[in-house]
Write an enzyme that holds these catalytic residues in place. Structure first.
Site, PDB file in Angstrom:
ATOM      1  N   TRP A 104       5.601 -10.338  -9.557  1.00 56.45           N
ATOM      2  CA  TRP A 104       4.812 -10.887 -10.673  1.00 56.45           C
ATOM      3  C   TRP A 104       5.460 -12.101 -11.300  1.00 56.45           C
ATOM      4  CZ3 TRP A 104       0.087  -9.796 -10.133  1.00 56.45           C
ATOM      5  CH2 TRP A 104      -0.299  -8.576  -9.588  1.00 56.45           C
ATOM      6  N   ASP A 188       6.276 -11.124 -19.806  1.00 59.03           N
ATOM      7  CA  ASP A 188       5.148 -10.378 -19.240  1.00 59.03           C
ATOM      8  C   ASP A 188       5.557  -8.903 -19.253  1.00 59.03           C
ATOM      9  OD1 ASP A 188       3.304  -9.048 -17.698  1.00 59.03           O
ATOM     10  OD2 ASP A 188       3.489 -10.331 -15.936  1.00 59.03           O
ATOM     11  N   LYS A 212      -2.644  -0.602 -17.907  1.00 55.72           N
ATOM     12  CA  LYS A 212      -1.599   0.301 -17.426  1.00 55.72           C
ATOM     13  C   LYS A 212      -1.277   1.346 -18.505  1.00 55.72           C
ATOM     14  CE  LYS A 212      -0.523  -3.587 -14.755  1.00 55.72           C
ATOM     15  NZ  LYS A 212      -0.896  -3.122 -13.431  1.00 55.72           N
TER      16      LYS A 212
HETATM   17  C1  LIG Z   1       3.599  -7.140 -14.504  1.00 54.64           C
HETATM   18  C2  LIG Z   1       2.246  -7.624 -14.099  1.00 54.64           C
HETATM   19  N1  LIG Z   1       1.886  -8.879 -14.421  1.00 54.64           N
HETATM   20  C3  LIG Z   1       0.679  -9.351 -14.079  1.00 54.64           C
HETATM   21  C4  LIG Z   1      -0.246  -8.581 -13.407  1.00 54.64           C
HETATM   22  C5  LIG Z   1      -1.587  -9.137 -13.050  1.00 54.64           C
HETATM   23  O1  LIG Z   1      -2.520  -8.586 -13.881  1.00 54.64           O
HETATM   24  P1  LIG Z   1      -4.092  -8.800 -13.709  1.00 54.64           P
HETATM   25  O2  LIG Z   1      -4.499  -8.129 -12.447  1.00 54.64           O
HETATM   26  O3  LIG Z   1      -4.640  -8.169 -14.948  1.00 54.64           O
HETATM   27  O4  LIG Z   1      -4.340 -10.268 -13.674  1.00 54.64           O
HETATM   28  C6  LIG Z   1       0.090  -7.275 -13.056  1.00 54.64           C
HETATM   29  C7  LIG Z   1      -0.888  -6.423 -12.329  1.00 54.64           C
HETATM   30  O5  LIG Z   1      -0.618  -5.354 -11.851  1.00 54.64           O
HETATM   31  C8  LIG Z   1       1.364  -6.785 -13.413  1.00 54.64           C
HETATM   32  O6  LIG Z   1       1.733  -5.542 -13.091  1.00 54.64           O
END
Ligand SMILES: Cc1ncc(COP(=O)(O)O)c(C=O)c1O
Length: 376
Positions: A104, A188, A212
């Site tokens: 991520w 994040d 989550k």
């Molecule tokens: C830590 C993290 N950041 C970003 C995301 C991306 O999120 P989204 O699918 O809501 O764009 C995720 C998705 O699992 C994630 O776990």
């Protein structure tokens, strides 16, 4: 109805009482004669729901008034663009630094490069020896003293819980000690939001997709220090300009009303569990149970450096990967859902978010034992 245990990484398990309350209020919210889905986002009922959700979140996270709370759309990947569009130009030349510790944060770094000079301050994308143990890429966290943060960067981004790799930061460094006192941290926190106390005042901005630990998909929480707002790039859509969203209390345009409502119910549930401190204790007990079993076993293995193992997302592999399909089929038959690891890393992953009770983790450990007994 007995529900199976859901180990999905997200969207994921919600507290059953929250689902029951949302169901009970589905057709008529508090005598309004309307479902929350049918209400105007500017009407008094929804304004009450939204303001109460914000107030509860502020209380849970102990947020001071100089931090704005915004309920937005676009998810984590949306924020990978919305954050740079809002912040990267705040000090003139657009530049931001990244600590890359997995999937991520890699994606955040890549996306930000579309808006300015996005540079890697530190990365765990290589193998390293830690505590006498060989660690594979993205199973460890580079020590803060090694981070190369540019003092003139607009911000430093990190992902405080890598959902796929199962790597969690337990602390965030003071960037003044790294020679970058004017660089705010952007975090994040999507996959461990509300799972433990997080001191947001040590960051300039924190974002988390709700799906989550904190509600259904569709709403992304952004918490930002107010002095960082109002310096968006001119290309930033006005609906994604934090200054507009904060000024209008998340109602600059139509927000994801139903998702905010359910997230608000989750916040009330978190309060009833003793807040983030109460959940931290429960989460620690669950994680200790699962890691304890995996570590004691010769049959399964978690690859993450022990000091940074995630309490929320526990990846593990079977030593004999040819048993993967049998493992997953047996798990589903035993009422244990969504244990397949992310396609980029394979193996298994158990996400044991706030709403997963200890009994669910115990059921998983019982299954791990039984499978090992049969195939080990
Ligand atoms: C830590 C993290 N950041 C970003 C995301 C991306 O999120 P989204 O699918 O809501 O764009 C995720 C998705 O699992 C994630 O776990």
């Amino acid at each position: 109805m007995a529900r199976p245990w859901n180990f999905s990484a997200g969207p994921s398990v919600l507290p059953e009482v929250v689902l029951q309350q949302a169901a009970a209020e589905m057709l008529d919210w508090h005598g309004s004669g309307m479902s929350v889905m049918e209400m105007s986002h500017r009407g008094r009922q929804f304004v009450q729901i939204c303001d109460e959700a914000e107030a509860d979140l502020r209380e849970l996270m102990n947020l001071p008034a100089d931090y704005a709370v915004m309920f937005m759309q676009g998810g984590g990947l949306g924020e990978n663009a919305i954050v740079p569009m809002n912040l990267i130009g705040r000090r003139g030349v657009p530049a931001a630094d990244f600590v890359v510790t997995g999937h991520w944060s890699t994606r955040s770094h890549k996306e930000a490069g579309r808006y300015g000079d996005a540079r890697i301050a530190a990365s765990s994308g290589v193998a390293a020896e830690i505590g006498g143990r060989e660690q594979r890429p993205f199973t460890w966290v580079p020590p803060a003293q090694s981070w190369q943060v540019r003092p003139e960067a607009a911000y430093l981004h990190l992902c405080s819980n890598e959902t796929i790799g199962g790597v969690e930061f337990t602390d965030w460094p003071d960037l003044a000690e790294l020679g970058a006192p004017d660089v705010p941290l952007v975090v994040d926190a999507s996959s461990h939001f509300l799972s433990r106390p997080l001191d947001v005042t040590r960051a300039g901005l924190l974002f988390a997709g709700a799906q989550k630990n904190a509600g259904p998909a569709g709403v992304t929480v952004v918490i930002a220090r107010r002095d960082l707002l109002g310096k968006a790039l001119s290309i930033c859509p006005s609906a994604f300009d934090y200054a507009n969203v904060a000024a209008e209390h998340s109602r600059y345009n139509t927000p994801p009303t139903f998702a905010i409502y359910v997230a608000g119910l989750v916040y009330k549930w978190v309060k009833a569990q003793g807040g983030v401190e109460g959940l931290e204790a429960a989460n620690k007990a669950k994680a200790d149970l699962l890691y304890g079993y995996l570590d004691a076993s010769e049959f399964y293995r978690n690859p993450v450096e022990p000091s940074v193992r995630s309490r929320m997302n526990v990846p593990f592999v079977l030593r004999d990967e040819s048993l993967n399909d049998a493992f997953l089929q047996g798990a589903e038959a035993a009422g244990l859902l969504a244990l397949k690891g992310h396609k980029s890393v394979g193996g298994m992953r158990a996400s044991i978010y706030n709403a997963m009770p200890l009994a669910g983790v115990q059921a998983l450990v019982d299954y791990l034992k039984e499978f090992e007994r049969r195939y080990g």
